[in-house]
Write an enzyme that holds these catalytic residues in place. Structure first.
Site, mmCIF file in Angstrom:
data_model
loop_
_atom_site.group_PDB
_atom_site.id
_atom_site.type_symbol
_atom_site.label_atom_id
_atom_site.label_comp_id
_atom_site.label_asym_id
_atom_site.label_seq_id
_atom_site.Cartn_x
_atom_site.Cartn_y
_atom_site.Cartn_z
ATOM 1 N N ASP A 49 -11.581 13.740 18.835
ATOM 2 C CA ASP A 49 -12.501 14.695 19.461
ATOM 3 C C ASP A 49 -13.832 14.761 18.720
ATOM 4 O OD1 ASP A 49 -11.392 15.899 17.199
ATOM 5 O OD2 ASP A 49 -10.220 17.341 18.344
ATOM 6 N N ASP B 65 -3.156 27.819 17.046
ATOM 7 C CA ASP B 65 -2.686 28.191 18.393
ATOM 8 C C ASP B 65 -1.852 27.077 19.024
ATOM 9 O OD1 ASP B 65 -4.586 26.279 18.930
ATOM 10 O OD2 ASP B 65 -5.881 27.574 20.150
ATOM 11 N N HIS C 46 -2.692 23.886 19.304
ATOM 12 C CA HIS C 46 -3.404 22.814 20.013
ATOM 13 C C HIS C 46 -3.217 21.460 19.332
ATOM 14 C CE1 HIS C 46 -7.339 23.950 17.673
ATOM 15 N NE2 HIS C 46 -6.750 22.974 17.034
ATOM 16 N N GLU D 254 -6.470 23.080 24.033
ATOM 17 C CA GLU D 254 -6.166 24.475 23.774
ATOM 18 C C GLU D 254 -5.036 24.939 24.699
ATOM 19 O OE1 GLU D 254 -7.428 25.528 21.183
ATOM 20 O OE2 GLU D 254 -9.602 25.703 21.163
#
Ligand code: PGA
Length: 260
Positions: free
Chosen positions: A72, A141, A143, A148
């Site tokens: 990313d 979280d 991810h 996400e």
């Protein structure tokens, strides 16, 4: 999925470095085809990258026949910004190893047409014949890359919006100011990662413990995209002991016993 638990972050990081080195060498022993490696950024991979760089310097490993794809990159952050993932990768890995520059692929978050950039990335991965090993981290979280919660488990490389949580967590790299953190990124999709022949996820520290337990013991769900590893034939989660603290005692004991 396999779950490897090591006492310390150091042991877990070295386990991953040695697994990557072993996989590169194993392919080189049987074919001259390049090894295709997926790479991540963040605090987590730093020690692993240092070990890979050490091996290259010592002549124990070479990246001359490795093609890499990073997961990313932020949208709109200049490439030369110290917190761009381009800068990170050069600082912690690419400037220290012998991977040819033309083999390095990182999404361009400043491309004039971001959708076209993402489509081109998927095509470039496919043109290599697919990723042999994807090395990733996990967000607090759950991810994987910037997929996400609520990202489709069939997602491919695309423009994503970061959650408030991720922006807050990543603000530590931006003078602790969430306003300085880019709100969007380009990210490989869950299906892009799962399309790799092998996936190795490293999770270090107590802040990852909840997401790790949900990914391993919970259902496979878009709420925790790392949980998709449950559906991969060759997925491994590598943990230090603090990252394993939210596992059930019985799961913890099982993994410790089976993957010594
Ligand atoms: P970290 O990030 O290594 O900085 O904790 C991992 C991630 O968000 O995937």
């Amino acid at each position: 999925m396999k779950v490897i638990i090591r006492d310390h972050a150091e042991d877990a990081s070295l386990w991953v470095a040695h697994r990557i080195a072993e996989a590169i060498k194993a392919k080189a022993a049987v074919t001259s085809e390049p090894f295709v490696l997926g790479l991540c950024t963040g605090s987590t991979p730093i020690r692993t990258y240092a070990e890979l760089a050490r091996m290259v310097k010592a002549g124990e490993l070479s990246f001359r026949n490795v093609i890499s794809f990073n997961m990313d990159e932020y949208v709109g952050l200049p490439v030369e910004h110290p917190e761009s993932y381009h800068s990170f990768m050069h600082k912690y890995l690419f400037d220290l190893i012998d991977e040819p520059a033309e083999n390095i692929h990182i999404l361009d978050g400043n491309a004039p047409d971001l959708d076209a950039e993402c489509a081109k990335y998927e095509e470039a991965i496919a043109a290599t014949g697919g990723i042999d090993l994807f090395f990733g981290g996990i967000g607090e979280d759950g991810h994987i890359a910037f997929n996400e919660p609520f990202s489709s488990l069939q997602s491919r490389t695309r423009v994503v919006s970061l959650t408030e949580d991720t922006i807050r967590v990543n603000s530590r790299f931006f003078d602790n100011d969430p306003n300085l953190v880019p709100k969007q990124a380009l990210s490989v999709g869950v299906a892009t990662v799962l399309g790799s022949k092998e996936v190795v996820i490293l999770a270090l520290g107590p802040k990852k413990a909840r997401a790790v337990a949900a990914a391993i013991e919970g259902p496979m769900t878009h709420y925790n995209t790392v949980s998709s590893l449950q559906n991969h034939p060759d997925g491994v989660l590598v943990l230090d002991d603090p990252a394993a603290t939210e596992l059930r005692v019985s799961s913890y004991r099982y993994f410790r016993e089976v993957y010594k």
